[in-house]
Design a protein around this motif. Structure first.
Motif, short mmCIF file in Angstrom:
data_model
loop_
_atom_site.label_atom_id
_atom_site.label_comp_id
_atom_site.label_asym_id
_atom_site.label_seq_id
_atom_site.Cartn_x
_atom_site.Cartn_y
_atom_site.Cartn_z
N THR A 165 66.84 23.87 12.94
CA THR A 165 66.30 24.94 13.78
C THR A 165 66.74 24.80 15.23
O THR A 165 66.99 25.80 15.90
CB THR A 165 64.77 24.99 13.68
N ALA A 213 69.14 27.86 17.02
CA ALA A 213 68.71 28.66 18.18
C ALA A 213 69.88 29.36 18.85
O ALA A 213 69.73 30.46 19.40
CB ALA A 213 67.98 27.75 19.18
N TRP A 217 72.25 30.81 17.43
CA TRP A 217 72.73 31.92 16.61
C TRP A 217 71.71 33.06 16.53
O TRP A 217 71.94 34.04 15.81
CB TRP A 217 73.01 31.42 15.19
N GLU A 218 70.60 32.94 17.22
CA GLU A 218 69.53 33.93 17.09
C GLU A 218 70.05 35.34 17.37
O GLU A 218 70.78 35.58 18.34
CB GLU A 218 68.38 33.60 18.04
N GLY A 219 69.67 36.28 16.48
CA GLY A 219 70.08 37.67 16.63
C GLY A 219 71.38 38.03 15.94
O GLY A 219 71.74 39.21 15.86
N LEU A 243 69.58 36.56 11.60
CA LEU A 243 68.66 35.54 12.08
C LEU A 243 67.75 36.19 13.12
O LEU A 243 68.15 36.44 14.25
CB LEU A 243 69.44 34.37 12.68
N GLU A 244 66.52 36.47 12.71
CA GLU A 244 65.59 37.23 13.54
C GLU A 244 64.97 36.39 14.64
O GLU A 244 64.86 36.82 15.79
CB GLU A 244 64.49 37.83 12.66
N SER A 245 64.53 35.17 14.29
CA SER A 245 63.87 34.33 15.29
C SER A 245 63.94 32.88 14.86
O SER A 245 64.08 32.56 13.68
CB SER A 245 62.41 34.76 15.49
N VAL A 246 63.81 32.00 15.85
CA VAL A 246 63.85 30.55 15.61
C VAL A 246 62.71 29.92 16.41
O VAL A 246 62.52 30.24 17.58
CB VAL A 246 65.20 29.93 16.04
N ASP A 247 61.98 29.01 15.77
CA ASP A 247 60.90 28.28 16.45
C ASP A 247 61.06 26.79 16.16
O ASP A 247 60.53 26.29 15.16
CB ASP A 247 59.54 28.77 15.99
N ALA A 295 62.95 29.05 10.93
CA ALA A 295 63.89 30.08 11.35
C ALA A 295 63.73 31.25 10.40
O ALA A 295 63.75 31.06 9.18
CB ALA A 295 65.32 29.55 11.32
#
Length: 518
Positions: free
Chosen positions: A417, A421, A423-425, A479-483, A489
């Motif tokens: 994760t 991060a 690659w988000e979006g 990839l919508e979101s990462v936490d 992810a």
């Protein structure tokens, strides 16, 4: 099976090493006393005292003049095995030296008690948590080059086909002459050169692989996960094991099979077992192969079929994922007399009885197997205190193995994760490897939507996405979101068409193995 290809190799997926260290520190702190970190003072003191022992003071076979070599990843310092191979008539002789950990670890002593609490060495992305104090595992007990060491030496005579014809096990003094690394050895072999023992290893490994196919053994043809350090940063990547690694694994498997045969013959020991796949799982997998257009012939052993699959083909990748259902239920079985031998002593993926015996620096059970096998080979009964301890080892291995697997999974999720991060979006091609129907929760609430598990190849991660598609098809996901703090992810269908609520979650690598690591 080996880890699925879940790691990242794109440059912008790199993550600062100190960020990973901080995250894994948090994971270890949360586990509290469940994961042993520092060794207790009495264990360290016992290890220092044991390190000062003189193995030459005991009666041992002198194998110091044998030019043993080790073969491991270049960075390894806990070296369990060394080998010397030579032709013998129309066959071969394999001398396989295994670190004599029992010489340094007294049964029922403080190091033994601590090892039973740990079970195995834990390998995390930024560190390892050793089974034994490093003065032993990376010092006097390790088969480091130019160091006279105590070792158990398996003497295995093979015929021209690579079949084992005789087995002996002795305690000896050995001296490795070279620490060889996989990548360098493979490069040399590909140019037609190489160390004489490596040339023979390549030949014997090929013979043993052919014998594995004959007896119906199986391996899953997927790359392995690896963490790469690059200056002040690290990144996940995946790599295909070099052919010489497969040959090396065959020597270890052969030794484990020899150990199992010796223990079964004499009625005491610890086996590594795995039941045959249930018929319904086999039938399901056969149907899946037909649906995916890669039919598994009825006259073809499943090991032979699996060797034909290439993870780079989407339909093959989906099948390799489904094949994990055929490799479940591995456990340890201890017995101290013939009546206690398990009804089915076979490790089904190896298609033969098998025991862990070649990695005592890194795995608890191997130390006990070596001691029992040595007693059998020398024609006397294992010591009563050793037999009394055998029954405790399977439980210790199961408990510590579950703990290790959970920690390693969470550490991989953390690194994945953190790397994702960057690659988000973004949108990716992915292969559907499994599909699950929608399900209802209790009282009709809280159910799960129809979802598919997908495998991305670049970055190569596996994720569940709420959408509908058949296994083996290629879909687009975003990839919508990462936490990173929650190690999650979320992926969605790229156009949200067919997606019920749009979000999916990354999943970690599957640590199951089709064959046993050495």
């Amino acid at each position: 099976m080996p880890h699925r290809p879940v790691s990242l190799h794109a440059p912008r997926g790199s993550v600062a090493a100190d960020v990973i260290r901080e995250g894994i520190d948090v994971l270890l702190a949360r586990d509290g006393e469940e994961v042993p970190l520092a060794f207790p003072a009495e264990v360290l003191a016992a290890a220092e005292a044991a390190a000062a022992r003189d193995p030459a003071a005991e009666e041992r076979v002198d194998r110091i003049d044998v030019p043993f070599v080790t073969l491991d990843p270049a960075s390894s310092t806990d070296l369990d095995q060394a080998m010397h191979l030579e032709r013998q008539g129309d066959g071969f002789q394999v001398l396989y030296a295994i670190a004599d950990v029992p010489f340094f670890v007294d049964l029922d002593g403080p190091i033994d008690h601590e090892a039973r609490r740990r079970g195995e060495t834990l390998y995390l992305p930024d560190r390892r948590i050793p089974l034994h104090p490093e003065v032993l595992s990376e010092g006097v007990a390790s088969l480091l080059p130019d160091q006279t060491c105590p070792a158990f030496v398996w003497v295995l005579d093979l015929d021209a086909r690579g079949e084992v014809r005789s087995v002996d096990l002795e305690r000896a003094l050995v001296r490795s002459t070279a620490k060889l690394a996989y990548d360098q050895v493979q490069q040399e072999l590909e140019t037609g050169e190489g160390h004489p023992t490596m040339l023979l290893l390549q030949e014997i490994g090929g013979l043993r692989t052919a014998l594995e196919a004959e007896r119906g053994g199986a391996s899953l043809n997927v790359p392995e996960q690896e963490v790469i350090a690059e200056g002040d940063s690290v990144r996940l990547t995946w790599r295909r094991p070099a052919p010489i690694e497969d040959a090396n694994a065959q020597i270890s498997l052969m030794t484990g099979m020899a150990a199992a045969s010796l223990m079964l013959e004499h009625g005491a020991g610890i086996l590594r077992t795995m039941p045959a796949a249930e018929q319904r799982a086999v039938d399901r997998f056969r149907r899946q192969s037909e649906v995916l257009g890669v039919p598994w012939r009825s006259d073809q052993a499943y090991g032979e079929f699996l060797r034909t699959l290439d993870w780079r083909e989407p339909s093959h990748l989906a099948l390799l994922n489904q094949a994990t259902s055929l490799f479940r239920g591995a456990s340890y079985a201890a017995f101290t007399r013939p009546e206690e031998i398990p009804e089915d002593p076979v490790q089904a993926a190896i298609a033969a009885p098998y025991a862990h015996t070649t990695a005592p620096l890194r795995r608890l059970v191997d130390r006990f197997v070596l001691l029992v096998c040595h007693a059998h080979a020398q024609g006397h009964a294992p010591a009563p205190e050793l037999l009394a301890a055998l029954g405790e080892i399977p439980g210790a291995m199961q408990e510590t193995g579950q703990r290790a697997g959970d920690l390693e999974r969470r550490a991989r999720e953390l690194v994945e994760t953190l790397a994702l991060a960057a690659w988000e979006g973004e949108t990716f091609d992915a292969t559907v490897i499994e599909r699950r129907e929608a399900s209802e929760g209790r009282d009709g609430e809280g159910g799960a939507p129809t979802r598919v598990e997908v495998q991305l190849l670049d970055p190569p991660v596996t994720a569940w996405v709420p959408m509908d598609a058949e296994p083996g098809t290629v879909v687009r996901v975003r990839l919508e979101s990462v936490d990173p703090t929650q190690r999650t992810a979320e992926f969605v269908a790229a156009d949200r068409a067919g997606s019920e609520d749009g979000a999916g979650t990354i999943v970690a690598a599957d640590p199951a193995h089709s064959t046993e690591s050495s």
